[in-house]
Design an enzyme around this catalytic site. Structure first.
Site, PDB file in Angstrom:
ATOM      1  N   GLY A 137     -26.443   1.956  -0.060  1.00 37.05           N
ATOM      2  CA  GLY A 137     -25.298   2.852   0.111  1.00 37.05           C
ATOM      3  C   GLY A 137     -24.038   2.020   0.031  1.00 37.05           C
ATOM      4  N   PHE A 144     -31.917  -9.605  -1.130  1.00 38.18           N
ATOM      5  CA  PHE A 144     -31.944  -8.205  -1.591  1.00 38.18           C
ATOM      6  C   PHE A 144     -33.363  -7.706  -1.828  1.00 38.18           C
ATOM      7  CE2 PHE A 144     -27.586  -9.025  -1.726  1.00 38.18           C
ATOM      8  CZ  PHE A 144     -26.946  -7.803  -1.672  1.00 38.18           C
ATOM      9  N   LEU A 145     -34.274  -8.202  -0.987  1.00 39.85           N
ATOM     10  CA  LEU A 145     -35.651  -7.727  -1.056  1.00 39.85           C
ATOM     11  C   LEU A 145     -36.076  -7.147   0.301  1.00 39.85           C
ATOM     12  CD1 LEU A 145     -37.497 -10.435  -3.236  1.00 39.85           C
ATOM     13  CD2 LEU A 145     -36.932  -8.087  -3.867  1.00 39.85           C
ATOM     14  N   ASP A 155       0.850  -1.193   0.000  1.00 37.60           N
ATOM     15  CA  ASP A 155       0.000   0.000   0.000  1.00 37.60           C
ATOM     16  C   ASP A 155       0.882   1.239   0.000  1.00 37.60           C
ATOM     17  OD1 ASP A 155      -3.276   0.141   0.678  1.00 37.60           O
ATOM     18  OD2 ASP A 155      -2.171   2.029   0.829  1.00 37.60           O
ATOM     19  N   LYS A 213     -19.208  -7.785 -13.524  1.00 35.57           N
ATOM     20  CA  LYS A 213     -19.176  -7.145 -12.202  1.00 35.57           C
ATOM     21  C   LYS A 213     -20.198  -6.010 -12.108  1.00 35.57           C
ATOM     22  CE  LYS A 213     -18.015  -5.767  -8.185  1.00 35.57           C
ATOM     23  NZ  LYS A 213     -18.377  -6.500  -6.979  1.00 35.57           N
ATOM     24  N   ARG A 233     -18.772   4.873   3.634  1.00 40.34           N
ATOM     25  CA  ARG A 233     -18.855   5.485   2.307  1.00 40.34           C
ATOM     26  C   ARG A 233     -20.291   5.428   1.781  1.00 40.34           C
ATOM     27  NH1 ARG A 233     -13.611   2.546  -0.356  1.00 40.34           N
ATOM     28  NH2 ARG A 233     -14.197   0.909   1.117  1.00 40.34           N
ATOM     29  N   CYS A 271     -19.709   0.429  -2.900  1.00 40.76           N
ATOM     30  CA  CYS A 271     -19.793  -0.172  -4.238  1.00 40.76           C
ATOM     31  C   CYS A 271     -21.026   0.239  -5.033  1.00 40.76           C
ATOM     32  CB  CYS A 271     -19.720  -1.687  -4.129  1.00 40.76           C
ATOM     33  SG  CYS A 271     -18.111  -2.247  -3.565  1.00 40.76           S
TER      34      CYS A 271
HETATM   35  P1  NAD Z   1     -10.003   0.844  -0.279  1.00 41.37           P
HETATM   36  O1  NAD Z   1     -10.095   2.297  -0.486  1.00 41.37           O
HETATM   37  O2  NAD Z   1     -10.410   0.250   1.042  1.00 41.37           O
HETATM   38  O3  NAD Z   1      -8.498   0.352  -0.552  1.00 41.37           O
HETATM   39  C1  NAD Z   1      -7.726   0.766  -1.631  1.00 41.37           C
HETATM   40  C2  NAD Z   1      -6.279   0.841  -1.158  1.00 41.37           C
HETATM   41  O4  NAD Z   1      -5.421   1.016  -2.278  1.00 41.37           O
HETATM   42  C3  NAD Z   1      -5.998   2.021  -0.228  1.00 41.37           C
HETATM   43  O5  NAD Z   1      -5.455   1.523   0.982  1.00 41.37           O
HETATM   44  C4  NAD Z   1      -4.993   2.875  -1.003  1.00 41.37           C
HETATM   45  O6  NAD Z   1      -4.050   3.507  -0.166  1.00 41.37           O
HETATM   46  C5  NAD Z   1      -4.333   1.827  -1.878  1.00 41.37           C
HETATM   47  N1  NAD Z   1      -3.656   2.327  -3.082  1.00 41.37           N
HETATM   48  C6  NAD Z   1      -4.109   3.236  -3.987  1.00 41.37           C
HETATM   49  N2  NAD Z   1      -3.185   3.397  -4.970  1.00 41.37           N
HETATM   50  C7  NAD Z   1      -2.160   2.562  -4.684  1.00 41.37           C
HETATM   51  C8  NAD Z   1      -0.916   2.276  -5.324  1.00 41.37           C
HETATM   52  N3  NAD Z   1      -0.550   2.854  -6.471  1.00 41.37           N
HETATM   53  N4  NAD Z   1      -0.085   1.388  -4.734  1.00 41.37           N
HETATM   54  C9  NAD Z   1      -0.439   0.790  -3.579  1.00 41.37           C
HETATM   55  N5  NAD Z   1      -1.600   1.012  -2.921  1.00 41.37           N
HETATM   56  C10 NAD Z   1      -2.444   1.896  -3.480  1.00 41.37           C
HETATM   57  O7  NAD Z   1     -10.834   0.188  -1.465  1.00 41.37           O
HETATM   58  P2  NAD Z   1     -11.641  -1.210  -1.438  1.00 41.37           P
HETATM   59  O8  NAD Z   1     -12.950  -1.043  -0.774  1.00 41.37           O
HETATM   60  O9  NAD Z   1     -10.712  -2.305  -1.008  1.00 41.37           O
HETATM   61  O10 NAD Z   1     -11.950  -1.369  -3.007  1.00 41.37           O
HETATM   62  C11 NAD Z   1     -10.929  -1.678  -3.934  1.00 41.37           C
HETATM   63  C12 NAD Z   1     -11.587  -2.042  -5.255  1.00 41.37           C
HETATM   64  O11 NAD Z   1     -12.356  -3.234  -5.094  1.00 41.37           O
HETATM   65  C13 NAD Z   1     -12.554  -0.992  -5.789  1.00 41.37           C
HETATM   66  O12 NAD Z   1     -12.490  -0.974  -7.194  1.00 41.37           O
HETATM   67  C14 NAD Z   1     -13.907  -1.510  -5.357  1.00 41.37           C
HETATM   68  O13 NAD Z   1     -14.945  -1.073  -6.199  1.00 41.37           O
HETATM   69  C15 NAD Z   1     -13.708  -3.005  -5.481  1.00 41.37           C
HETATM   70  N6  NAD Z   1     -14.578  -3.809  -4.627  1.00 41.37           N
HETATM   71  C16 NAD Z   1     -14.812  -3.428  -3.339  1.00 41.37           C
HETATM   72  C17 NAD Z   1     -15.618  -4.225  -2.524  1.00 41.37           C
HETATM   73  C18 NAD Z   1     -15.912  -3.811  -1.092  1.00 41.37           C
HETATM   74  O14 NAD Z   1     -16.809  -4.386  -0.503  1.00 41.37           O
HETATM   75  N7  NAD Z   1     -15.180  -2.853  -0.516  1.00 41.37           N
HETATM   76  C19 NAD Z   1     -16.173  -5.406  -3.020  1.00 41.37           C
HETATM   77  C20 NAD Z   1     -15.891  -5.782  -4.324  1.00 41.37           C
HETATM   78  C21 NAD Z   1     -15.087  -4.972  -5.119  1.00 41.37           C
END
Ligand code: NAD
Length: 448
Positions: free
Chosen positions: A260, A252-253, A30, A207, A331, A263
């Protein structure tokens, strides 16, 4: 298999820990140095049930480690997953792909030998092509294949979802990459999780289509709930009645304050933009986005109506701030719009959430934060249940009543039975259900 995960947020950290648990050697990277040093010290920066133990066990075994050094972590990897954020781009609602593209360029500079780059972040159709173009232009000699592998886990049940997924979708058209992805997911294949190979663009679309469909389902039942309120129906019975039809399904009903989270709001919006860009408007998704946006504030107005049409100077207690239980994720939580509507109308608000308050304090100002549910209810003219945490499911009604200025509850998740609340002396309203007094019959579900 040596796996490097770029991004150690909800998806990267859960996926990384689960892959390590499958026996792979995983490095989570990260940019956020504070996050990485907490993880190295055994502290988990997010709330996700079971994650702390999973991370601790696999870190102790040496299969899971954390770093900010992307170059070193990518250099040793067979597979590099992109799990960085793809938030809504400010202003137009397209997915902001700047983190994905920046990481792709960093990976291109660092790869050594044949490497599979897998996009796990949710990205619009065609992003894999652009990632590939970036990698090739930054490092024309890189021996890489770019694959799409969208993630479907749900926060709050993320480990279970990752380890026992309904399906795994992998988009590629390269046999070397397929052999590697087979190896990555072999433990799940042995668990008989369906693995679906498809084209990269199709995987990207799956997705968004999945999330949009679920968001539409929620929005549909929310509109049916409104009709139930006007006509004396019970939305829980309607949901059960249609959900038992296997073509529809019961998930989901649940009517509520609107979807919210991190995603659905951004992904539905991004899909709308993709459709418009390709001259193929997705009108059902456009309507879903518009209806859901209005719904959150309309739930604020529902509370105002329950308070006699005026909340100026009134004290409102809020139970639950996170977008759903068992996460600290705030979020796009419906609570934000509901609370803002109440503040705009002159109410004083005091809120409690079991895990979300630290983050909520950075996002919602002008309200008080409570110690617990009863503290949130103290002196309140109305108590509003927004997130259905288990801790709110069996509150002591007598105690609540004794601390409130007026015994009144608006239950935006239909957790309570109207008859019980009214028997305890509360004014009670919920979503899409008749008041207990006018209920002609009690549903089986409500009686369970
Ligand atoms: P998040 O914001 O919790 O985590 C993203 C992380 O990436 C952050 O810690 C950020 O510092 C890091 N980051 C950004 N740029 C970087 C880089 N260049 N190098 C290293 N680290 C970097 O996001 P999330 O909720 O884990 O979501 C990530 C992706 O997965 C999104 O596209 C989201 O839509 C998708 N997603 C999320 C969920 C969910 O429930 N949160 C479920 C399915 C898919």
């Amino acid at each position: 298999m040596r796996i490097t995960m770029i991004g150690s947020g909800y998806v990267g950290l859960v996926s990384g820990a689960c892959f390590a648990d499958f026996g792979h050697e995983v490095t989570c990277v990260d940019l956020d140095a504070e996050k990485i040093s907490s993880l190295k010290a055994g502290q988990i920066p997010i709330f996700e049930p079971g994650l702390e133990t999973l991370v601790a066990t696999n870190a102790a075994s040496g299969r899971l480690c954390f770093t900010t050094d992307l170059t070193a972590a990518v250099g040793i990897a067979d597979v590099v997953f992109l799990a960085v954020g793809t938030p809504s781009r400010r202003g137009d609602g397209h997915a902001d792909l700047s983190y994905v593209y920046a990481a792709a360029a960093d990976i291109a500079r660092a790869v050594q030998g044949f490497t599979v780059i897998v996009t796990k972040s949710t990205v619009p159709v065609g992003t894999g092509d652009e990632v590939e173009r970036i990698v090739r232009s930054v490092n024309p000699h890189a021996d890489v294949v770019v694959v799409s592998n969208p993630e479907f886990l749900r926060e709050g049940a993320a480990i279970e979802d990752f380890k026992r997924p309904d399906r795994i979708v992998i988009g590629l058209d390269d046999e070397r990459a397929r052999a590697i992805m087979d190896e990555v997911y072999r433990p799940l294949y042995l668990n008989q999780a369906p693995i679906m190979y498809t084209g990269r663009r199709t995987a990207e679309l799956i997705k968004y289509a999945g999330n949009a469909f679920l968001a539409m389902k929620i929005t549909f039942i929310n509109e049916v709930a409104d009709l139930c309120e006007k006509t004396g129906g019970n939305v829980q019975d309607v949901a059960r009645g249609i959900g038992l039809d296997k073509r529809i399904g019961s998930k989901f009903l649940n009517a509520g304050p609107g979807y919210g989270g991190s995603c659905f709001p951004k992904d539905t919006l991004a899909l709308v933009k993709t459709g418009q860009d390709h001259d193929t408007p997705l009108r059902l998704v456009e309507a879903t986005v518009a209806i859901n946006a209005q719904r959150k504030r309309s739930m604020g107005r529902k509370v105002i109506a329950a308070c006699g049409g005026d909340v100026r100077g009134k004290q409102i207690g809020i139970l639950g701030l996170t977008f759903k239980p068992n996460t600290d994720d705030m979020r796009d939580a419906p609570s934000i719009a509901v609370i803002q509507t109440l503040i705009d109308a002159g109410a004083k608000v005091k809120a409690f959430d079991p895990e979300g308050m630290e983050i909520a304090k950075t996002m919602i100002s002008g309200i008080d934060y409570a110690e617990d549910a009863y503290d949130a209810a103290a002196d309140a003219d109305c108590l509003v249940l927004i997130t259905e945490w288990n801790a709110f499911r069996s509150l002591d009604l007598e105690r609540l009543k004794s601390v409130m200025a007026k015994p009144s509850m608006v239950d935006l998740r239909n957790v309570y039975r109207g008859a019980d609340l009214e028997a305890a002396g509360f004014d009670y309203s919920s979503v899409g259900r008749p008041a207990a007094a006018t209920m002609s019959e009690r549903s089986d579900e409500a009686a369970e």
